[in-house]
Motif scaffolding. Sequence first.
Motif, PDB file in Angstrom:
ATOM      1  N   SER A  25       0.825  -1.211   0.000  1.00 15.93           N
ATOM      2  CA  SER A  25       0.000   0.000   0.000  1.00 15.93           C
ATOM      3  C   SER A  25       0.855   1.255   0.000  1.00 15.93           C
ATOM      4  CB  SER A  25      -0.931   0.007   1.208  1.00 15.93           C
ATOM      5  OG  SER A  25      -1.823  -1.072   1.148  1.00 15.93           O
ATOM      6  N   TYR A  26       1.932   1.253   0.801  1.00 14.14           N
ATOM      7  CA  TYR A  26       2.825   2.410   0.810  1.00 14.14           C
ATOM      8  C   TYR A  26       3.492   2.604  -0.544  1.00 14.14           C
ATOM      9  CZ  TYR A  26       2.831   4.135   5.576  1.00 14.14           C
ATOM     10  OH  TYR A  26       2.484   4.726   6.753  1.00 14.14           O
ATOM     11  N   ALA A  27       3.927   1.522  -1.162  1.00 16.52           N
ATOM     12  CA  ALA A  27       4.581   1.642  -2.461  1.00 16.52           C
ATOM     13  C   ALA A  27       3.632   2.244  -3.493  1.00 16.52           C
ATOM     14  CB  ALA A  27       5.073   0.269  -2.923  1.00 16.52           C
ATOM     15  N   ILE A  28       2.411   1.753  -3.519  1.00 14.78           N
ATOM     16  CA  ILE A  28       1.420   2.289  -4.462  1.00 14.78           C
ATOM     17  C   ILE A  28       1.088   3.733  -4.113  1.00 14.78           C
ATOM     18  CG2 ILE A  28      -0.962   2.066  -5.256  1.00 14.78           C
ATOM     19  CD1 ILE A  28      -0.633  -0.984  -4.836  1.00 14.78           C
ATOM     20  N   ALA A  29       0.934   4.044  -2.829  1.00 16.44           N
ATOM     21  CA  ALA A  29       0.588   5.405  -2.413  1.00 16.44           C
ATOM     22  C   ALA A  29       1.700   6.394  -2.749  1.00 16.44           C
ATOM     23  CB  ALA A  29       0.285   5.433  -0.921  1.00 16.44           C
ATOM     24  N   VAL A  30       2.948   5.988  -2.567  1.00 16.80           N
ATOM     25  CA  VAL A  30       4.064   6.889  -2.895  1.00 16.80           C
ATOM     26  C   VAL A  30       4.131   7.128  -4.395  1.00 16.80           C
ATOM     27  CG1 VAL A  30       6.580   7.063  -2.912  1.00 16.80           C
ATOM     28  CG2 VAL A  30       5.402   6.389  -0.826  1.00 16.80           C
ATOM     29  N   GLY A  41       3.627  14.863  -4.648  1.00 16.80           N
ATOM     30  CA  GLY A  41       4.550  14.352  -3.645  1.00 16.80           C
ATOM     31  C   GLY A  41       4.377  14.891  -2.246  1.00 16.80           C
ATOM     32  N   ASP A  42       3.292  15.593  -1.964  1.00 15.81           N
ATOM     33  CA  ASP A  42       3.051  16.098  -0.612  1.00 15.81           C
ATOM     34  C   ASP A  42       2.716  14.931   0.317  1.00 15.81           C
ATOM     35  OD1 ASP A  42       2.688  17.926   1.432  1.00 15.81           O
ATOM     36  OD2 ASP A  42       0.566  18.234   0.946  1.00 15.81           O
ATOM     37  N   LEU A  43       3.226  14.974   1.553  1.00 13.42           N
ATOM     38  CA  LEU A  43       3.005  13.887   2.493  1.00 13.42           C
ATOM     39  C   LEU A  43       1.536  13.707   2.845  1.00 13.42           C
ATOM     40  CD1 LEU A  43       6.030  14.205   4.930  1.00 13.42           C
ATOM     41  CD2 LEU A  43       5.657  12.513   3.156  1.00 13.42           C
ATOM     42  N   LYS A  44       0.794  14.784   2.914  1.00 18.01           N
ATOM     43  CA  LYS A  44      -0.634  14.677   3.208  1.00 18.01           C
ATOM     44  C   LYS A  44      -1.360  13.927   2.096  1.00 18.01           C
ATOM     45  CE  LYS A  44      -0.715  18.962   5.801  1.00 18.01           C
ATOM     46  NZ  LYS A  44      -1.183  20.329   5.865  1.00 18.01           N
ATOM     47  N   VAL A  45      -0.970  14.194   0.866  1.00 26.96           N
ATOM     48  CA  VAL A  45      -1.584  13.521  -0.277  1.00 26.96           C
ATOM     49  C   VAL A  45      -1.234  12.031  -0.255  1.00 26.96           C
ATOM     50  CG1 VAL A  45      -1.598  13.363  -2.803  1.00 26.96           C
ATOM     51  CG2 VAL A  45      -1.610  15.595  -1.690  1.00 26.96           C
ATOM     52  N   ILE A  46       0.013  11.715   0.062  1.00 25.79           N
ATOM     53  CA  ILE A  46       0.416  10.315   0.148  1.00 25.79           C
ATOM     54  C   ILE A  46      -0.361   9.604   1.253  1.00 25.79           C
ATOM     55  CG2 ILE A  46       2.352   8.781   0.711  1.00 25.79           C
ATOM     56  CD1 ILE A  46       4.170  10.800  -0.747  1.00 25.79           C
ATOM     57  N   ILE A  78      -6.019   5.673   8.946  1.00 26.20           N
ATOM     58  CA  ILE A  78      -6.284   6.977   9.580  1.00 26.20           C
ATOM     59  C   ILE A  78      -5.098   7.421  10.416  1.00 26.20           C
ATOM     60  CG2 ILE A  78      -7.736   8.137  11.288  1.00 26.20           C
ATOM     61  CD1 ILE A  78     -10.083   6.451  10.191  1.00 26.20           C
ATOM     62  N   ILE A  79      -4.488   6.497  11.137  1.00 27.73           N
ATOM     63  CA  ILE A  79      -3.304   6.832  11.933  1.00 27.73           C
ATOM     64  C   ILE A  79      -2.175   7.312  11.026  1.00 27.73           C
ATOM     65  CG2 ILE A  79      -1.474   5.839  13.374  1.00 27.73           C
ATOM     66  CD1 ILE A  79      -3.687   4.096  14.656  1.00 27.73           C
ATOM     67  N   ASN A  80      -1.994   6.665   9.896  1.00 27.23           N
ATOM     68  CA  ASN A  80      -0.957   7.091   8.961  1.00 27.23           C
ATOM     69  C   ASN A  80      -1.246   8.469   8.382  1.00 27.23           C
ATOM     70  OD1 ASN A  80       1.064   5.019   8.802  1.00 27.23           O
ATOM     71  ND2 ASN A  80      -0.591   3.707   8.094  1.00 27.23           N
ATOM     72  N   VAL A  81      -2.506   8.747   8.088  1.00 22.74           N
ATOM     73  CA  VAL A  81      -2.870  10.079   7.593  1.00 22.74           C
ATOM     74  C   VAL A  81      -2.540  11.137   8.642  1.00 22.74           C
ATOM     75  CG1 VAL A  81      -4.818  11.562   6.980  1.00 22.74           C
ATOM     76  CG2 VAL A  81      -4.633   9.301   5.973  1.00 22.74           C
ATOM     77  N   LEU A  82      -2.884  10.877   9.886  1.00 23.81           N
ATOM     78  CA  LEU A  82      -2.605  11.836  10.960  1.00 23.81           C
ATOM     79  C   LEU A  82      -1.104  12.045  11.149  1.00 23.81           C
ATOM     80  CD1 LEU A  82      -5.288  10.754  13.558  1.00 23.81           C
ATOM     81  CD2 LEU A  82      -5.345  12.752  12.052  1.00 23.81           C
TER      82      LEU A  82
END
Length: 91
Positions: A18-23, A31-36, A82-86
């Motif tokens: 999921s992280y690989a796809i999200a990045v 490339g903004d962290l909030k968007v990722i 949700i924790i990752n988004v925060l």
Amino acid sequence: MRFLKNILLFQRKIVFISYAIAVLIGLVFGGDLKVIGLIFLCVSPFVHFFFYEVKNKNQYYYYYNLGLTNTKLWISTVVFGIINVLILAII
């Protein structure tokens, strides 16, 4: 503590993909962290669905024997997102 350990065991397959796809998608959109983080929140349930509903449907029995129902596993995926988004919004 055992409950959390079992949840992390379940999330292990989902998180890295999921992280690989999200990045990758996040880099396309700036490339903004909030968007990722938001993309991770959207992608992780799809990866969960693909791995555990389509590909490895019988692995739910393993987690059920550990005391985790399908509902708890789906909730853990959403809460983890949700924790990752925060966390990524704070950084």
